[in-house]
Design an enzyme around this catalytic site. Structure first.
Site, PDB file in Angstrom:
ATOM      1  N   ASP A  21     -13.033 -75.520  27.164  1.00  0.00           N
ATOM      2  CA  ASP A  21     -12.172 -76.566  27.722  1.00  0.00           C
ATOM      3  C   ASP A  21     -11.591 -77.393  26.583  1.00  0.00           C
ATOM      4  OD1 ASP A  21     -11.033 -78.669  29.112  1.00  0.00           O
ATOM      5  OD2 ASP A  21     -12.962 -79.656  29.505  1.00  0.00           O
ATOM      6  N   ASN A  23      -9.299 -80.005  26.859  1.00  0.00           N
ATOM      7  CA  ASN A  23      -8.818 -81.364  27.126  1.00  0.00           C
ATOM      8  C   ASN A  23      -9.809 -82.231  27.894  1.00  0.00           C
ATOM      9  OD1 ASN A  23      -8.656 -80.043  29.512  1.00  0.00           O
ATOM     10  ND2 ASN A  23      -6.578 -80.680  30.028  1.00  0.00           N
ATOM     11  N   ASP A  25     -11.291 -82.002  30.761  1.00  0.00           N
ATOM     12  CA  ASP A  25     -11.305 -82.154  32.223  1.00  0.00           C
ATOM     13  C   ASP A  25     -12.396 -81.294  32.867  1.00  0.00           C
ATOM     14  OD1 ASP A  25     -10.295 -79.611  32.036  1.00  0.00           O
ATOM     15  OD2 ASP A  25      -8.506 -79.977  33.254  1.00  0.00           O
ATOM     16  N   ASP A  29      -9.644 -73.561  29.584  1.00  0.00           N
ATOM     17  CA  ASP A  29      -8.188 -73.432  29.646  1.00  0.00           C
ATOM     18  C   ASP A  29      -7.663 -72.577  28.498  1.00  0.00           C
ATOM     19  OD1 ASP A  29      -8.166 -75.251  27.406  1.00  0.00           O
ATOM     20  OD2 ASP A  29      -8.546 -76.857  28.856  1.00  0.00           O
ATOM     21  N   ASP A  98      -5.408 -59.572  34.302  1.00  0.00           N
ATOM     22  CA  ASP A  98      -5.882 -59.149  35.617  1.00  0.00           C
ATOM     23  C   ASP A  98      -4.681 -58.996  36.532  1.00  0.00           C
ATOM     24  OD1 ASP A  98      -7.961 -58.823  37.725  1.00  0.00           O
ATOM     25  OD2 ASP A  98      -9.194 -59.937  36.291  1.00  0.00           O
ATOM     26  N   ASP A 202      -7.456 -55.315  40.052  1.00  0.00           N
ATOM     27  CA  ASP A 202      -8.492 -55.807  40.948  1.00  0.00           C
ATOM     28  C   ASP A 202      -8.580 -54.943  42.216  1.00  0.00           C
ATOM     29  OD1 ASP A 202     -10.227 -58.246  41.424  1.00  0.00           O
ATOM     30  OD2 ASP A 202      -9.000 -58.336  43.224  1.00  0.00           O
ATOM     31  N   GLU A 256     -10.458 -51.601  38.903  1.00  0.00           N
ATOM     32  CA  GLU A 256     -11.772 -51.943  39.450  1.00  0.00           C
ATOM     33  C   GLU A 256     -11.971 -51.019  40.638  1.00  0.00           C
ATOM     34  OE1 GLU A 256     -14.355 -55.656  41.262  1.00  0.00           O
ATOM     35  OE2 GLU A 256     -12.253 -55.422  41.751  1.00  0.00           O
ATOM     36  N   HIS A 326     -17.749 -61.130  35.559  1.00  0.00           N
ATOM     37  CA  HIS A 326     -17.792 -62.411  36.268  1.00  0.00           C
ATOM     38  C   HIS A 326     -18.348 -62.277  37.685  1.00  0.00           C
ATOM     39  CE1 HIS A 326     -14.231 -60.381  37.554  1.00  0.00           C
ATOM     40  NE2 HIS A 326     -14.121 -61.210  38.573  1.00  0.00           N
ATOM     41  N   ASP A 327     -18.601 -61.064  38.144  1.00  0.00           N
ATOM     42  CA  ASP A 327     -19.141 -60.861  39.495  1.00  0.00           C
ATOM     43  C   ASP A 327     -20.617 -60.467  39.482  1.00  0.00           C
ATOM     44  OD1 ASP A 327     -16.612 -61.241  40.658  1.00  0.00           O
ATOM     45  OD2 ASP A 327     -16.123 -59.110  40.508  1.00  0.00           O
TER      46      ASP A 327
HETATM   47  C1  GLC Z   1     -12.767 -58.395  42.538  1.00  0.00           C
HETATM   48  C2  GLC Z   1     -12.978 -59.543  41.580  1.00  0.00           C
HETATM   49  C3  GLC Z   1     -13.717 -60.624  42.309  1.00  0.00           C
HETATM   50  C4  GLC Z   1     -12.863 -61.080  43.472  1.00  0.00           C
HETATM   51  C5  GLC Z   1     -12.443 -59.904  44.347  1.00  0.00           C
HETATM   52  C6  GLC Z   1     -11.323 -60.290  45.256  1.00  0.00           C
HETATM   53  O1  GLC Z   1     -13.941 -57.828  42.959  1.00  0.00           O
HETATM   54  O2  GLC Z   1     -13.640 -59.100  40.431  1.00  0.00           O
HETATM   55  O3  GLC Z   1     -14.061 -61.691  41.480  1.00  0.00           O
HETATM   56  O4  GLC Z   1     -13.563 -61.994  44.258  1.00  0.00           O
HETATM   57  O5  GLC Z   1     -11.986 -58.816  43.606  1.00  0.00           O
HETATM   58  O6  GLC Z   1     -10.132 -60.456  44.517  1.00  0.00           O
HETATM   59 CA    CA Z   2      -9.336 -78.067  30.559  1.00  0.00          CA
END
Ligand code: GLC
Ligand code: CA
Length: 557
Positions: A21, A23, A25, A29, A98, A202, A256, A326-327
């Protein structure tokens, strides 16, 4: 046009909200990313997969896009973005964005138009149907949302339902409409013109739905899969986008691929198909998880069998190698005792276990310092998946709450999304303000600054491995041969290119394991080149004793 650069790449995935981050908040970013480009260069990665940075109402943290051509103001501006990509390219780092086009946000202008009337020109951009039952008040079919509950929502204005395989703020696009496909092509070309090197697509396996949208086989959380996973027209559609966008630049397109098993993979990733360059498989993630939510104990033979299936795909298929994103929960907590005294050895062993395979490895932010899962109270979970599970279970089966808590404590997506631990100080060097999500209490021990200073850190081990892979033809092109396939603690394989061999042995157990390696042919004189414990034997010999989470690579030239 395509050079296949990604075959020599090591990727780093940035989840922008949680990375840095600039700034104060509390939200990561783009200028935060810019400030860490030297860090990435020093780590040695030469490509970044950036999770969505587009305009979004943030129902699913950016995976719900309301404008594909602009930047989320929380993250910065298009000019910041341009500076970021220029900075990456200067440092020899490619940028893969993405591409979330199975669905948009319900706040996207197309959907706003689409819901206005049945004859709106954008009506067919989405999937609208009449409800079942006399009064049409039951959803058109029994498919379920991946975030639990029905995959349909009713809209008063026109008295019809729209399909959303994710949240109700993520309506599915209708790919059968040629206009939608053209929009996707235009979006890709827009970003390619701005210099983007590829896309991570995705849930791309969901874009084509079976005509008539028939009911699915009963399943409480994944109902309908058989009617949209690798659906009837997916190859035609991907081929079209490939021809008109993806193949016109020197790109990498990775999909994905939920629901795509290794047996299905060639149909979508073999080079001659002109569809995707590679697939992010879920099959591996499903080894220790049931029905998308429930953690199971890791069964190493099963895990190895899935990896073997993908490793042995025909030569014209290319793999994506990963343990984290991230999942997914943190691998160090998931595949071993990440809180134990052998945390460092474990982090390094896991790195070796997939970095030596055939394919392009991805490192998820924080994985390189061995970040762990986090302990959260119910009200501290912020992700839509966990919060919905708590709400729904709380309503329909409150007696199952303890199970829901247990499952989320291991599996929630929140574990991967805690702010990056840069330094041991308030805000973890991630922010000077109040972080949007709780920071892990272990930041004192686990942080980048510590790891940079300590030659034996997980981070410095990753650096060495990344450098080792660079341009290494044996790792890129070598044959994959596996040993001890049924062994429940050891993952052992060889990579071999014209007699130049690497023998990889990883101990997935937190205890000593002895192994007779005399059945690995002509390998007794192999020399130790990579190790995560001191004092291992220099030559492989006929037997080896591995300490907790020990990983070794022996070489024969
Ligand atoms: C993919 C992404 C996930 C998102 C889902 C719907 O699985 O990695 O984070 O919630 O698609 O877009
Ligand atoms: Ca920020």
């Amino acid at each position: 046009m395509k050079t296949g650069w990604y075959k020599d790449a090591v990727f780093y995935q940035i989840y922008p909200r949680s990375f840095c981050d600039s700034n104060g908040d509390g939200v990561g970013d783009i200028r935060g990313i810019i400030s860490k480009l030297d860090y990435l260069k020093d780590l040695g990665v030469n490509a970044v997969w950036l999770s969505p940075v587009y305009k979004t109402p943030n129902d699913d943290n950016g995976y719900d896009i309301s404008d594909y051509r602009d930047i989320n103001p929380e993250f910065g501006t298009l000019d910041d973005w341009k500076e970021m990509i220029a900075g990456m390219h200067e440092r020899g780092i490619k940028l893969v964005m993405d591409l979330v086009v199975n669905h948009t946000s319900d706040e996207h202008a197309w959907f706003q138009e689409s819901k206005k009337s049945k004859d709106n020109p954008y009506r067919d951009y989405y999937i609208w149907r009449k409800g079942r039952g006399k009064d049409g008040k039951r959803p058109p079919n029994n498919w379920s949302s991946r975030f639990v509950g029905p995959a349909w929502d009713y809209d008063e204005t026109t008295g019809e339902w729209y399909l959303h395989l994710f949240s109700k703020k993520q309506p599915d696009l209708n790919w059968d409409n040629p206009k939608v496909r053209q929009e996707v092509i235009d979006i890709c070309n827009y970003w390619f013109e701005l210099g983007v090197d590829g896309f991570r697509c995705d849930v791309i396996t969901y874009i084509s739905k079976v005509a008539g949208l028939p009911n699915g086989k009963w399943n409480p959380v994944m109902c309908g899969d058989e009617h949209f996973v690798l659906g009837p027209n997916i190859h035609e559609y991907l081929n079209q986008v490939n021809q008109n966008a993806w193949s016109k630049y020197d790109t990498m397109i990775v999909g994905e691929a939920i629901g795509c098993k290794y047996v299905d993979a060639p149909s979508i990733i073999a080079e001659s198909r002109n569809e995707l360059d590679s697939a992010i498989t879920f099959e591996l993630m499903e080894v220790d998880m049931w029905m998308n939510f429930f953690p199971l104990k890791l069964n190493l033979p099963k895990f190895k069998a899935v990896q073997r299936g993908w490793q042995n795909l025909p030569k014209e298929c290319w793999n994506t190698l990963y343990y984290e994103n991230h999942d997914q929960p943190r691998s160090i907590t998931r595949y071993g005792n990440g809180y134990g005294i052998y945390r460092k050895e474990l982090g390094k062993m896991l790195a070796v276990s997939y970095f030596m395979l055939r394919g392009t490895p991805y490192v998820y932010e924080g994985q390189e310092i061995g970040m762990t899962n986090i302990a959260l109270k119910q009200e501290e979970y912020v992700d839509i998946m966990a919060t919905r599970i708590f709400t729904i279970i709380g309503k329909v089966a409150p007696f199952l709450m303890p199970i829901a808590h247990w499952a989320m404590s291991k599996r929630a997506r929140d574990h991967a999304r805690t702010p990056m631990q840069w330094e041991d100080k308030t805000g973890a060097g991630f922010t000077t303000g109040k972080p949007w999500m709780k920071i892990n209490r272990n930041l004192g021990e686990i942080n980048v600054k510590n790891d940079l200073a300590n030659p034996n850190s997980i981070l410095n081990f990753y650096k060495k491995l990344i450098a080792f892979r660079k341009g290494n033809e044996v790792i890129r092109d070598g044959e994959f041969i596996e040993y001890f396939e049924k062994h429940r603690k050891i993952y052992c394989y060889e990579r071999n290119l014209n007699g130049h061999r690497y023998i990889v042995i990883c101990n997935f157990a937190e205890k000593n394991v002895s192994l007779n390696v005399d059945k690995i042919p002509n390998a007794q004189d192999a020399e130790l080149i990579i190790h995560n414990w001191e004092g291992q034997q220099q030559k492989l010999g006929v037997s080896i004793r591995l300490r907790p989470y020990e990983a070794v690579v022996y070489e024969i030239k």
